[in-house]
Every structure is written in C-alpha cells, then in structure tokens.
Enzyme design. Structure first.
Site, PDB file in Angstrom:
ATOM      1  N   CYS A   1       0.834  -1.208   0.000  1.00  0.00           N
ATOM      2  CA  CYS A   1       0.000   0.000   0.000  1.00  0.00           C
ATOM      3  C   CYS A   1       0.869   1.259   0.000  1.00  0.00           C
ATOM      4  O   CYS A   1       1.542   1.540  -0.967  1.00  0.00           O
ATOM      5  CB  CYS A   1      -0.984  -0.050   1.172  1.00  0.00           C
ATOM      6  SG  CYS A   1      -2.363   1.102   1.005  1.00  0.00           S
TER       7      CYS A   1
ATOM      8  N   HIS B   1      -3.404  -5.595   1.129  1.00  0.00           N
ATOM      9  CA  HIS B   1      -2.756  -5.808   2.431  1.00  0.00           C
ATOM     10  C   HIS B   1      -2.763  -7.282   2.834  1.00  0.00           C
ATOM     11  O   HIS B   1      -3.656  -7.708   3.583  1.00  0.00           O
ATOM     12  CB  HIS B   1      -3.522  -5.033   3.511  1.00  0.00           C
ATOM     13  CG  HIS B   1      -3.321  -3.552   3.473  1.00  0.00           C
ATOM     14  ND1 HIS B   1      -2.329  -2.915   4.172  1.00  0.00           N
ATOM     15  CD2 HIS B   1      -3.992  -2.579   2.811  1.00  0.00           C
ATOM     16  CE1 HIS B   1      -2.394  -1.603   3.964  1.00  0.00           C
ATOM     17  NE2 HIS B   1      -3.396  -1.381   3.137  1.00  0.00           N
TER      18      HIS B   1
ATOM     19  N   GLU C   1      -1.057  -8.710   5.058  1.00  0.00           N
ATOM     20  CA  GLU C   1      -0.910  -8.853   6.519  1.00  0.00           C
ATOM     21  C   GLU C   1      -2.256  -8.771   7.230  1.00  0.00           C
ATOM     22  O   GLU C   1      -2.373  -9.142   8.389  1.00  0.00           O
ATOM     23  CB  GLU C   1       0.075  -7.805   7.061  1.00  0.00           C
ATOM     24  CG  GLU C   1      -0.487  -6.406   7.279  1.00  0.00           C
ATOM     25  CD  GLU C   1      -0.668  -5.580   5.998  1.00  0.00           C
ATOM     26  OE1 GLU C   1      -0.525  -6.140   4.895  1.00  0.00           O
ATOM     27  OE2 GLU C   1      -0.969  -4.377   6.119  1.00  0.00           O
TER      28      GLU C   1
END
Lengths: 91, 226
Positions: free
Chosen positions: B87, B195, B197
């Site tokens: 990002c 994302h 994560e």
C-alpha cells in the site's frame, strides 16, 4: 541592478500529464453546467507552489527552481511542471 | 535460525504492527526499523508497510523517499534482499524509483476499503516464490491512491519480462492492465496495494495473505549476498 536581484521568487505549477486521467478535473467539469456554465471543457487540476531562492542571475534561479520541481514537486511519471522565476520584491 | 524481518517505520506509518504480527505468526522474528536509520543490515527481508508516511504530504511517498532509511533500503535491494512495499509502502517504492510507475487517485475518486480477489501472475518474485500462477487470493484493499499507472513502454516491459506480480480479478480502482502489484528487474523488490498482513487469520475474513507472506519468508531464507 540592485542587490535585490540575487533573490528570486519561483512559481511552479504541477499538472497531470496529458493522457493521464484527471478524475478531479472531470468531476469539476461535469459540475459546471449545473452552475449555468455551458461549453466549458478541458478542466485540469494541479498544484501551485511559491518559494524564494538566492541565485546570481535569472538563468541560475530558473535552473535551481526547475530542479526543485523535477526532483520533488512533480512526479515525472504522471505529472509535468511549469516553472517561472521573477525578481523577488521586498515585503 | 528464524528469518529476521525489518519493518520500516516512517512518521505516519500505521500498519507496522499488523505486518510484524503476521510474519511472527509464520515463525519469523520481526522488528521495527525507524526511518532515520542509515543501515538495514542484519535482516533477511524488509517490509515497507501501509499508512501515511510523512502525512502523504505533496504526494504519497514523495517525502518518505528522502528519509535516511531509503538509502539503506536501496542498498539492501541492490544486494538482492527481498523488499516488499504494501500500500503506502508500494507508493514509497515507486517514488524512490525502486519500482516503475506511479499510483494515482482511484478511478471514480472513491476511497476503497473492501476485500478483493487477486490472481498470482508469476511464481518467481520475492512475494510469490513457489506460488502457482493462477492462484487466486482474497486480500483487503484500503486506499485512495491505488490506481497504478505507467507509460506504454513501461507496461510493455512489465508484461514482456513477466513482472506483473498480481492482477485484480475485478479491477476496483482503474489500475492499468488490472495491475495490483509489480516487481523490479531483479524480482526481489515487490510492491502491491492490497494488504496481505490483514488476511492472516480466519477472524479477519481471509487467511490468503499467508500464501504471499510465507512466500516472502521462503525468499528471505534463500536470498544470497545479503
């Protein structure tokens, strides 16, 4: 020439390159007819910067300001800049 | 020995703990690397996480690119070390010239916060090492400036050199050629807007991020010359 000429005012305008979509400009353009403005087109949005700098002459001031524009103020991948320098006026 | 991951922290970064949590759950050791650091030695991989580095003033990544740590990131990348920008981290890597192209405002000017389907387009990058081409993963996006753009010549090179890492199955933001992630020539620097994560636990709605982060840790343990 007075000593003032060693100080220069730079004006940098940064616009998206032609061919790069400008959704903000397009949105503004679509809003204009609602205000009664017919036939306005080609709206582009961008950023404007002003700063002062010291240089021995106009060419040098322009070169410095252009480097600031190219290395920081604009992203050359999507933006282009126009740089103007004028002798600084004392406030 | 556990793989050591450095997570770069700029003022305004806000996904650093998510990144640390995600890779630690996969068995790695992770720690923060402050943006003022001038070295990134001792790590097997670096992550530039999401957020708003330096407030995203001027343009996302435009100021972060001049943080002292970026010299160390560039050195680490040049030596073959795996670097992933997520990002805002992707935006920083493009501004720094470590990845081609730029991220501009989303088509439609909407901030997008949703989970999207991505297709893995190459299994030979730091983030997709060993992942089968065509694998689809559900990963959240959370951005306003995620509309990937580059000139025609760059796009042709990215395609010819198989450097489009991930594509959106259903393009949410207007990115050219549905691109969600790209890599550098060395294939060790990868940037992506989604994302991974945030997709590492069923509680978060998807565990598919593990596919990518596990690949990163595999790349990290096999990277040479770092």
């Amino acid at each position: 020439m007075s000593a003032d000429t060693t100080r220069w005012s730079a004006q940098v305008e940064v616009l998206l390159r032609s061919g790069i979509a400008d959704p903000q400009g397009a949105t503004i353009e679509r809003a204009l007819p609602a205000l009664g403005f017919a036939g306005v087109d080609g709206v582009r949005t961008g950023k404007s910067f002003r700063f002062d700098l010291t240089a021995v002459d106009e060419a040098s001031a322009l070169a410095q300001a252009t480097e600031v524009a190219d290395r920081l103020l604009a992203n050359p991948v999507i933006e282009e800049s126009t740089v103007v320098v004028v002798p600084a006026t004392d406030a | 020995m556990a793989t050591r991951v450095g997570v770069v922290l700029f003022p305004g970064t806000n996904c650093e703990h998510d990144a640390i949590e995600a890779v630690e759950r996969l068995g790695a050791e992770a720690e923060l690397v402050w943006h003022g650091a001038t070295t990134a030695s001792g790590y097997d991989a670096l992550i530039l996480p999401g957020g708003f580095a330096h407030g995203d003033y001027l343009r996302p990544g435009a100021i972060a690119r001049f943080s002292p740590v970026m010299g160390a990131v560039a050195e680490f990348a040049a030596s073959g070390g795996p670097v992933v920008g997520i990002c805002n981290g992707f935006q920083v890597l493009t501004e720094a010239g470590l990845l081609p192209g730029a991220l501009q405002k989303n088509r439609g000017l909407r901030f997008l916060c949703t989970t999207v389907l991505l297709r893995v387009e190459t299994g030979a990058t730091a983030l997709t090492e060993g992942v089968a081409v065509g694998t689809e993963v559900a990963i959240p996006i959370n951005h306003f400036e995620g509309n990937y753009t580059c000139d025609a010549e760059t796009l042709a090179r990215l395609r010819d050199e198989d450097r489009v890492v991930l594509r959106y199955v259903d393009n949410p933001n207007g990115s050219v050629d549905d691109i969600a992630g790209v890599c550098n020539e060395g294939r060790n620097v990868v940037g992506l807007m989604p994302h991974p994560e945030r997709a590492c636990d069923p509680l978060l709605g998807s565990e598919d991020g593990i596919v990518l982060l596990a690949a990163l840790l595999r790349s990290a343990s096999s990277a040479v010359g770092v």
